[in-house]
Design a protein around this motif. Structure first.
Motif, mmCIF file in Angstrom:
data_model
loop_
_atom_site.group_PDB
_atom_site.id
_atom_site.type_symbol
_atom_site.label_atom_id
_atom_site.label_comp_id
_atom_site.label_asym_id
_atom_site.label_seq_id
_atom_site.Cartn_x
_atom_site.Cartn_y
_atom_site.Cartn_z
ATOM 1 N N TYR A 312 0.832 -1.212 0.000
ATOM 2 C CA TYR A 312 0.000 0.000 0.000
ATOM 3 C C TYR A 312 0.864 1.258 0.000
ATOM 4 O O TYR A 312 0.567 2.233 -0.721
ATOM 5 N N ASN A 313 1.932 1.251 0.784
ATOM 6 C CA ASN A 313 2.814 2.421 0.829
ATOM 7 C C ASN A 313 3.480 2.658 -0.519
ATOM 8 O O ASN A 313 3.576 3.804 -0.991
ATOM 9 N N TYR A 314 3.942 1.572 -1.146
ATOM 10 C CA TYR A 314 4.613 1.706 -2.439
ATOM 11 C C TYR A 314 3.635 2.199 -3.508
ATOM 12 O O TYR A 314 3.967 3.067 -4.327
ATOM 13 N N MET A 315 2.425 1.661 -3.483
ATOM 14 C CA MET A 315 1.450 1.993 -4.523
ATOM 15 C C MET A 315 0.706 3.303 -4.264
ATOM 16 O O MET A 315 0.000 3.816 -5.138
ATOM 17 N N ARG A 419 3.515 -8.973 -14.566
ATOM 18 C CA ARG A 419 4.082 -8.766 -13.234
ATOM 19 C C ARG A 419 3.935 -7.313 -12.798
ATOM 20 O O ARG A 419 4.125 -6.394 -13.591
ATOM 21 N N ASN A 420 3.627 -7.141 -11.528
ATOM 22 C CA ASN A 420 3.442 -5.809 -10.964
ATOM 23 C C ASN A 420 4.395 -5.568 -9.803
ATOM 24 O O ASN A 420 4.079 -4.852 -8.860
ATOM 25 N N PHE A 421 5.582 -6.193 -9.871
ATOM 26 C CA PHE A 421 6.573 -6.056 -8.797
ATOM 27 C C PHE A 421 7.049 -4.608 -8.671
ATOM 28 O O PHE A 421 6.970 -3.829 -9.624
ATOM 29 N N ARG A 430 4.228 2.244 -10.631
ATOM 30 C CA ARG A 430 3.104 1.581 -9.962
ATOM 31 C C ARG A 430 2.243 0.876 -11.012
ATOM 32 O O ARG A 430 1.545 1.528 -11.796
ATOM 33 N N THR A 431 2.325 -0.448 -11.015
ATOM 34 C CA THR A 431 1.733 -1.257 -12.085
ATOM 35 C C THR A 431 0.439 -1.924 -11.640
ATOM 36 O O THR A 431 0.374 -2.507 -10.554
#
Length: 456
Positions: A312-315, A419-421, A430-431
């Motif tokens: 959540y923080n990354y996205m 992939r959404n790494f 943000r993938t």
């Protein structure tokens, strides 16, 4: 003794070794690209070895190639990898689908399109998404660089046979729901490791009704469920796809054997998963691995662990939000998962006569030159360009960002890739993984919308 489809193909290729222990498999087809082959070729040179079967080895350029001005490769590392593969192919007698050639494209597109990919084969490539080719009833899997060298030198590979997992899919998909949604939902429901140690056989009426393109999408992402292999029984749809392709000149002699490739009725599966897709919704990932996804209408889940919190923080998202709340900036139509002709046709129906939202940068990257030429013959390039999409040259492109195509840091991208790494599409990118139709609709609306309401 009853056997699964996977067992039949595996057992036919075992040269030595006991079941339950590593066994030596004969490899029918070795596909290579510029990223994982240089060290393997150098290993042959150092050992003064020849390539065992150059006639069963085929090369393409895909990961590093630019999709604009393809012969102007500015990145030194990319340029070196590309020129190294070109030299290695020449030195070792490997057929290469070279830059700008009619058959160049993403490795997992080139195999099927040329007819190299066929039922009953063992197929390897230094790329995890080699499972794609399992859609044809082949055993296909990704290998590491040292294994690439082993196949170069011996045309064999030591492998331990996996267990069998049957995934039976039933029900009719709603308009606006696709193969991509099936596999994303399976991974969301069962996790990114449910297939670890198994070969996944996808079966059932829904799978049988899919085109080869849809089947390839599903097998392509078996790896995202933790499996090394995905496989589907070949049938008339498979045979019709293969017939007449350049490297399928053995079609008439082989089809009788291909028709025997199916799991026996009383074959044992170590595990069975069932899925009814009748009410399946379009899927959207919210987090940083493919299991972090939801139905379009569902809110993002509550935080359960530190991985959720980090995602959540990354996205830049929060629990309780929905897909329509994501502030999109990019749309990417491409990759070995969803850059086939049928994908582009489906997306074009949605964008035709409309305009890309002003805040969206939207690009279309056909997966191969074959797809690009076929799409252009149908006028799809004009449809996309008139709508405001960029129409690019073939390659892996923004799927993994090993080329100039990258998402700006902190920006959200609707992507048809696998992939959404973190950092997969560029530093801080943000993938969000979706179907081509969902991506196309998002480009027009500037946000995710329920594509079922668009395609009806």
């Amino acid at each position: 003794m009853a056997q699964t489809l996977f067992d039949k193909v595996w057992n036919k290729h075992v040269l030595t070794g006991k079941e339950g222990e590593p066994q030596l498999l004969y490899i029918d087809l070795h596909l290579i690209h510029e990223v994982t082959s240089p060290q393997a070729f150098e290993g042959l040179r150092l050992q003064k070895r020849q390539l065992r079967r150059p006639d069963l080895t085929f090369a393409t350029l895909d990961h590093n190639v630019p999709t604009i001005d393809i012969f102007n490769i500015r990145d030194e590392i990319a340029n070196k990898q590309i020129t190294t593969l070109q030299k290695n192919a020449k030195d070792f007698g490997v057929h290469i689908f070279d830059m700008g050639s009619d058959e160049q494209g993403i490795v997992h597109m080139v195999g099927p399109e040329t007819g190299l990919t066929q039922p009953g084969k063992t197929i390897v490539c230094g790329d995890s998404h080699t499972a794609t080719h399992g859609a044809f009833g082949a055993i296909a899997f990704g290998i590491g660089t040292s294994e690439v060298e082993h196949v170069f030198a011996t045309q064999t590979l030591w492998q331990t046979k996996p267990k069998n997992l049957k995934i039976e899919v039933s029900g009719k998909l709603q308009p606006g729901v696709y193969a991509k949604d099936i596999i994303l939902h399976l991974i969301n429901q069962h996790g990114v490791d449910f297939g670890t140690g198994y070969a996944l056989e996808f079966t059932g009426e829904t799978i049988q009704s899919l085109s080869m393109e849809g089947r390839m999408t599903i097998c392509n992402m078996a790896i995202e469920g933790g499996a090394k292999y995905g496989i589907i029984q070949p049938d008339e749809t498979t045979f019709e796809y293969i017939k007449g392709r350049p490297y399928a000149q053995n079609f008439n002699q082989s089809i009788g054997e291909w028709q025997k490739l199916y799991s026996d009725e009383d074959a044992h599966f170590d595990k069975v998963i069932t899925l009814d897709v009748t009410n399946l919704e379009p899927q959207v990932t919210w987090g940083t691995n493919p299991e972090m996804g939801v139905n379009f209408s569902s809110p993002f889940p509550e935080i359960q662990n530190i991985n959720d919190e980090r995602a959540y923080n990354y996205m830049g998202l929060k629990p309780g939000q929905k897909a329509e709340d994501i502030d999109l900036g990019y749309v990417f139509l491409g990759s070995c998962t969803n850059a086939r002709l049928s994908d582009l046709i489906e997306a074009s129906h949605i964008v035709k006569g409309k305009k890309v939202h002003p805040k969206i940068t939207a690009i279309v990257v056909p997966g191969s030159r074959t797809v690009k030429k076929e799409a252009e013959s149908l006028g799809l390039d004009k449809v996309f360009k008139e709508a405001g999409f960029e129409w690019r040259e073939p390659g892996c492109s923004m799927c993994l960002g090993m080329n100039p195509d990258q998402v700006t840091e902190g920006v959200h991208c609707a992507s048809t890739s696998n992939r959404n790494f973190e950092g997969r599409q560029g530093k801080g990118a943000r993938t969000h993984l979706v179907s081509p139709a969902m991506a196309a609709a998002a480009a027009i609306n500037g946000k995710f919308v329920d594509v079922r309401k668009v395609v009806v």
